[in-house]
Write an enzyme that holds these catalytic residues in place. Structure first.
Site, PDB file in Angstrom:
ATOM      1  CB  CYS A 145      40.428  33.330  38.989  1.00 40.38           C
ATOM      2  SG  CYS A 145      40.220  34.019  40.642  1.00 40.38           S
ATOM      3  CB  CYS A 205      37.165  30.395  42.352  1.00 44.13           C
ATOM      4  SG  CYS A 205      37.997  30.862  40.810  1.00 44.13           S
ATOM      5  CG  HIS A 220      42.537  48.073  41.751  1.00 45.17           C
ATOM      6  ND1 HIS A 220      41.637  48.007  40.710  1.00 45.17           N
ATOM      7  CD2 HIS A 220      43.649  48.673  41.253  1.00 45.17           C
ATOM      8  CE1 HIS A 220      42.172  48.546  39.638  1.00 45.17           C
ATOM      9  NE2 HIS A 220      43.392  48.959  39.938  1.00 45.17           N
ATOM     10  CB  CYS A 238      37.596  35.679  43.385  1.00 44.96           C
ATOM     11  SG  CYS A 238      37.699  33.873  43.532  1.00 44.96           S
TER      12      CYS A 238
END
Length: 100
Positions: A17, A25, A36, A60
């Protein structure tokens, strides 16, 4: 013109990530997707360009998309985009014409 690439989206599988929201996270590469980011080309049922996206774990990604509570530090997103693009360039998936 919309930039859309299955190779770009699939490249996220198994990646770390790049968002890494503190306290959110899950640091699990098995859940990473190409997330996106909000931009002028994004709306209900419509994704933004695949080049305006980051590698994000499921936790996330849920915060970015508003499916989970949490604070997105939007000022940190250029770093996440840069790290994602660096990975894409190193893997040969994203190329820049004329770059040395």
């Amino acid at each position: 013109m919309r930039v859309s690439s299955k190779k770009l989206r699939n490249s996220a599988q198994g990646q770390d990530c790049t968002v890494c929201m503190p306290g959110t996270c899950n640091h699990n590469p098995e859940t990473t997707v190409l997330a996106h980011l909000p931009c002028g080309q994004k709306g209900m049922g419509m994704k933004g360009f695949d080049t305006v996206a980051v590698y994000a774990c499921s936790a996330c990604h849920d915060v970015i998309d508003g499916r989970a509570a949490g604070e997105v530090d939007w000022s940190d997103m250029p770093r996440a985009i840069a790290e994602t693009h660096e990975s894409l360039i190193l893997s040969g998936i994203l190329t820049v014409k004329g770059a040395a």
